[in-house]
Design a protein around this motif. Structure first.
Motif, mmCIF file in Angstrom:
data_model
loop_
_atom_site.group_PDB
_atom_site.id
_atom_site.type_symbol
_atom_site.label_atom_id
_atom_site.label_comp_id
_atom_site.label_asym_id
_atom_site.label_seq_id
_atom_site.Cartn_x
_atom_site.Cartn_y
_atom_site.Cartn_z
ATOM 1 N N PRO A 137 0.834 -1.215 0.000
ATOM 2 C CA PRO A 137 0.000 0.000 0.000
ATOM 3 C C PRO A 137 0.867 1.263 0.000
ATOM 4 O O PRO A 137 2.017 1.249 0.465
ATOM 5 N N PRO A 138 0.329 2.361 -0.527
ATOM 6 C CA PRO A 138 1.067 3.630 -0.469
ATOM 7 C C PRO A 138 1.337 4.036 0.977
ATOM 8 O O PRO A 138 0.560 3.718 1.886
ATOM 9 N N THR B 56 -8.861 2.471 5.921
ATOM 10 C CA THR B 56 -8.844 1.146 6.553
ATOM 11 C C THR B 56 -7.411 0.634 6.665
ATOM 12 O O THR B 56 -6.492 1.162 6.040
ATOM 13 N N GLY B 57 -7.263 -0.427 7.460
ATOM 14 C CA GLY B 57 -5.990 -1.138 7.552
ATOM 15 C C GLY B 57 -4.940 -0.451 8.383
ATOM 16 O O GLY B 57 -3.752 -0.792 8.291
ATOM 17 N N ASN B 58 -5.319 0.503 9.214
ATOM 18 C CA ASN B 58 -4.344 1.288 9.965
ATOM 19 C C ASN B 58 -3.852 0.585 11.230
ATOM 20 O O ASN B 58 -4.585 -0.184 11.851
ATOM 21 N N GLN B 59 -2.605 0.870 11.585
ATOM 22 C CA GLN B 59 -2.058 0.513 12.899
ATOM 23 C C GLN B 59 -1.188 1.678 13.352
ATOM 24 O O GLN B 59 -0.184 1.997 12.740
ATOM 25 N N TYR C 60 4.237 9.936 16.765
ATOM 26 C CA TYR C 60 3.173 9.042 16.304
ATOM 27 C C TYR C 60 3.359 8.749 14.814
ATOM 28 O O TYR C 60 3.608 9.657 14.015
ATOM 29 N N THR C 61 3.242 7.470 14.448
ATOM 30 C CA THR C 61 3.282 7.047 13.050
ATOM 31 C C THR C 61 2.119 6.088 12.809
ATOM 32 O O THR C 61 1.528 5.555 13.754
ATOM 33 N N VAL C 62 1.831 5.842 11.528
ATOM 34 C CA VAL C 62 0.787 4.885 11.176
ATOM 35 C C VAL C 62 1.258 4.067 9.977
ATOM 36 O O VAL C 62 1.962 4.586 9.099
ATOM 37 N N ILE C 63 0.926 2.780 9.996
ATOM 38 C CA ILE C 63 1.220 1.848 8.906
ATOM 39 C C ILE C 63 -0.105 1.304 8.402
ATOM 40 O O ILE C 63 -1.024 1.057 9.194
ATOM 41 N N VAL C 64 -0.206 1.107 7.083
ATOM 42 C CA VAL C 64 -1.427 0.557 6.471
ATOM 43 C C VAL C 64 -1.123 -0.837 5.941
ATOM 44 O O VAL C 64 -0.121 -1.044 5.247
ATOM 45 N N THR C 65 -1.981 -1.805 6.281
ATOM 46 C CA THR C 65 -1.828 -3.176 5.805
ATOM 47 C C THR C 65 -3.043 -3.549 4.961
ATOM 48 O O THR C 65 -4.186 -3.413 5.415
ATOM 49 N N THR C 66 -2.782 -4.002 3.725
ATOM 50 C CA THR C 66 -3.839 -4.437 2.805
ATOM 51 C C THR C 66 -3.389 -5.728 2.136
ATOM 52 O O THR C 66 -2.263 -5.802 1.634
ATOM 53 N N CYS D 16 -0.043 -7.146 3.066
ATOM 54 C CA CYS D 16 1.161 -6.367 2.770
ATOM 55 C C CYS D 16 1.099 -5.024 3.492
ATOM 56 O O CYS D 16 0.083 -4.331 3.437
ATOM 57 N N SER D 17 2.196 -4.673 4.164
ATOM 58 C CA SER D 17 2.235 -3.444 4.949
ATOM 59 C C SER D 17 3.002 -2.346 4.229
ATOM 60 O O SER D 17 4.022 -2.605 3.581
ATOM 61 N N SER D 18 2.496 -1.130 4.376
ATOM 62 C CA SER D 18 3.159 0.039 3.812
ATOM 63 C C SER D 18 4.373 0.399 4.652
ATOM 64 O O SER D 18 4.596 -0.159 5.742
ATOM 65 N N LEU D 19 5.138 1.347 4.150
ATOM 66 C CA LEU D 19 6.147 1.980 4.990
ATOM 67 C C LEU D 19 5.427 2.824 6.031
ATOM 68 O O LEU D 19 4.269 3.210 5.845
ATOM 69 N N ALA D 20 6.107 3.110 7.138
ATOM 70 C CA ALA D 20 5.503 3.959 8.166
ATOM 71 C C ALA D 20 5.420 5.394 7.662
ATOM 72 O O ALA D 20 6.284 5.869 6.913
ATOM 73 N N SER D 21 4.363 6.070 8.071
ATOM 74 C CA SER D 21 4.206 7.479 7.723
ATOM 75 C C SER D 21 5.331 8.297 8.350
ATOM 76 O O SER D 21 6.043 7.839 9.254
#
Length: 201
Positions: free
Chosen positions: A97-98, A124-127, A151-157, A160-165
């Protein structure tokens, strides 16, 4: 009307068709972009790998590292005779994900007891994480930050997980200690008098 002499005998060799090879996958055939799976032919030599029916240039070893989605097959050629194509092995490569971004709903510096709403660009898919450690249960699009830190957030779809914001820094300023008052003299006096009151701060 006289027959000729018999010709010299000609040897005819019929080479057998090689056995149809099989493919063994060395790991999961579904993975994220950037991953791979090693496919191994049951034949030690003479292999030609194909993706979706098209031969892959240079892919003639017993093993092939598959990095793209599609149906992989292998054909074995021995003594000039090709085998039938193996049964296909399907590889699925899921995109990453982006990288999400964070929007703060107000000032990120505030007094103890306050908070700021942080919103991910992904629905969706946030952590959410604080200083690199995932925050339990913080998987909604918005998180109410009440503690200091990054604080950071990662998206998993699709697994597959994105890079951290990029981090958003929150600073919680502690409330000063409750002051006390000291009277410099009697607090009961006649009109026109006074008393000096001193704060502990």
């Amino acid at each position: 009307g006289c027959p000729s002499a018999a010709s010299a005998p000609t040897a005819v060799t019929v080479n057998p068709t090689p056995a149809t090879p099989t493919i063994a996958a060395g790991g999961p055939t579904t993975f994220c972009t950037g991953g791979s799976v090693t496919l191994t032919s049951s034949a030690t030599s003479g292999n030609q790998w194909s993706l979706n029916g098209t031969p892959i240039g240079g892919a003639t070893a017993q093993t092939y590292a598959a990095t793209a989605s599609g149906n992989y097959t292998v054909i074995v050629t021995s003594s000039g005779c090709p085998s039938a194509a193996s049964a296909p092995t399907t590889v699925t490569v899921n995109p990453i994900p982006p990288t999400p971004t964070i929007a703060a709903g107000g000032p990120t510096t505030f007094c103890a007891g306050g908070s700021v709403a942080l919103t991910s660009s992904s629905a969706t898919g946030n952590q959410w994480s604080l200083n690199g450690t995932p925050i339990g249960g913080a998987t909604a699009q918005t998180y109410a930050a009440t503690a200091s830190g990054n604080y950071t957030v990662i998206v998993t779809t699709g697994g597959c997980s994105s890079l951290a914001s990029a981090p958003t820094t929150v600073t919680v300023t502690p409330a000063p200690a409750t002051p006390t008052i000291a009277a410099g003299g009697s607090t009961t006096f006649c009109a026109g008098g006074s008393v000096t009151l001193t704060s502990s701060a």
